[in-house]
Design an enzyme around this catalytic site. Structure first.
Site, PDB file in Angstrom:
ATOM      1  N   ALA A  73       0.803  -1.220   0.000  1.00 44.16           N
ATOM      2  CA  ALA A  73       0.000   0.000   0.000  1.00 44.16           C
ATOM      3  C   ALA A  73       0.837   1.271   0.000  1.00 44.16           C
ATOM      4  CB  ALA A  73      -0.935  -0.004   1.197  1.00 44.16           C
ATOM      5  N   THR A 240      10.224  -7.186 -11.968  1.00 43.34           N
ATOM      6  CA  THR A 240       9.750  -8.560 -12.135  1.00 43.34           C
ATOM      7  C   THR A 240       8.629  -8.850 -11.146  1.00 43.34           C
ATOM      8  OG1 THR A 240      11.948  -9.274 -12.830  1.00 43.34           O
ATOM      9  CG2 THR A 240      10.437 -10.984 -12.070  1.00 43.34           C
ATOM     10  N   CYS A 326       6.568   7.038  19.855  1.00 48.85           N
ATOM     11  CA  CYS A 326       7.659   7.614  20.655  1.00 48.85           C
ATOM     12  C   CYS A 326       8.793   8.049  19.736  1.00 48.85           C
ATOM     13  CB  CYS A 326       8.172   6.593  21.663  1.00 48.85           C
ATOM     14  SG  CYS A 326       6.993   6.241  22.978  1.00 48.85           S
TER      15      CYS A 326
END
Length: 380
Positions: A73, A240, A326
């Site tokens: 994504a 590929t 953090c």
């Protein structure tokens, strides 16, 4: 590891054994390059990719040639946004929201530094974007609107169809990051007026390392590629193709399609059961995100009177995450919760619980008892 209950399915999901079984032949038996059409090895691999591409495209209601495989994504989001803007940076405008995933906000902010105009819309206390704000933000040089389907922290579902219709009326390209929603909802791009859709296999019980950018068959889109050096994926994405991962991706999406209704109902019941157990035994538990318009597997909560870092450090038998990040040892509240107006002390004491396909009633009961016991102990 087996003694730890996994409740972090927004971060990643376990690869379904049925997906693993589907992929195995393509690691050592059918190992040809899908672009080596001259011989049987390549042709067999190409056939597997073609079949997988068609299956995934059908799931989202577009043509098979409009499914572009990526590494996940993050790449899909970058390709969608940077690809549409291309070299027209100084003459372009982007509209997005303050709670998008960093793989959207990152490229948007980079383009802004390069001279692109950017509008980052606020959200309400549920984490929802107002479609009228999207409409008001669109202007003559707006090239793309990017809004996620469901938030990866608080699970809030956005009014995607309404936003998509506004974009279509103004002839603006609409990109949707559907990573968290793809396993739980039937998403047909044309019905929702989505032009570009990002998805990732490892969020739908598939393998890590593969995703897709889906293009609508309603528009002819031109994308500037991120990578150069090959003609793969209609020249939009060189490289590929990872045949085993693509085959696994298709199998994972197929399983989600076939089991969606039953699994959505089951996860919703598990989530509500966990929530009711917690609020029935503890005071000062605050729900973050929309109470109804949220992912069926999401529970994001803040706990009054608790230090979030201490809580996470003491949770030993449950794998959950915090909305807080953090940096250099200094805790800072989640930018999503901050954008929603959540008090800083509550934002720092938040837990993101993501249920999944392999969680059981017994695990949820144990998790609730463990959390109740630990929170009471820390408060005392």
């Amino acid at each position: 590891m087996d003694s730890i209950i996994y409740l972090d399915n927004h971060a990643t999901t376990k690869c379904d054994p049925r997906v693993v079984e589907e992929m195995l032949p393509f690691f050592s038996g059918i190992y040809g390059n899908a672009h080596s059409f001259e011989h049987a090895y390549g042709q067999e691999a190409a056939n597997a990719v073609d079949k997988s591409r068609e299956s995934i495209a059908d799931t989202f209601g577009t043509d098979k040639n409009n499914a572009l495989f990526t590494s996940g994504a993050t790449e899909s989001n970058n390709l969608a946004i940077k690809g549409i803007i291309g070299t027209r940076i100084s003459n372009s405008h982007i509209v997005t929201s303050s709670i998008e995933h960093n793989s959207v906000l990152g490229p948007v902010k980079r383009l802004k530094r390069a001279g692109c105009r950017v509008t980052i819309l606020p959200v309400d206390h549920y984490g929802m974007v107002d479609p009228s704000a999207v409409k008001a933000a669109i202007c003559s040089d707006t090239k793309i609107v990017s809004m996620m389907y469901a938030n990866n922290e608080v699970g809030t579902i956005q009014p995607i169809q309404e936003i998509g219709e506004i974009c279509r009326q103004h002839n603006v390209i609409f990109h949707c990051d559907a990573v968290q929603a793809a396993a739980h909802y039937s998403i047909k791009m044309n019905d929702l007026f989505i032009d570009l859709l990002s998805i990732s296999a490892h969020k739908v019980y598939g393998p890590k390392g593969v995703g897709a950018l889906m293009l609508s068959n309603q528009k002819r889109l031109s994308l500037e590629p991120l990578f150069h050096g090959g003609a793969q994926e209609r020249h939009f994405r060189s490289g590929t193709l990872p045949v085993p991962l693509i085959v696994g991706f298709a199998k994972a999406m197929s399983l989600c399609e076939n089991e969606r209704d039953r699994e959505t109902e089951r996860l919703s019941l598990l989530r509500d059961n966990l929530w009711n157990r917690l609020v029935g035994s503890l005071d000062g538990i605050v729900l973050n995100g929309h109470p109804e318009k949220r992912l069926p597997n999401n529970l994001n909560l803040s706990i009054e009177g608790i230090d979030g870092d201490v809580l996470l450090t003491n949770i030993k038998k449950i794998a959950v995450s915090s909305s807080a990040a953090c940096s250099s040892g200094e805790p800072s509240p989640s930018y999503v919760l901050k954008a929603m107006g959540v008090d800083e002390s509550l934002a720092k004491a938040s837990l993101r619980i993501g249920l999944g396909r392999f969680n059981t009633d017994e695990e949820i009961q144990f998790a609730s008892e463990e959390l109740i016991s630990l929170i009471n102990k820390l408060r005392n």
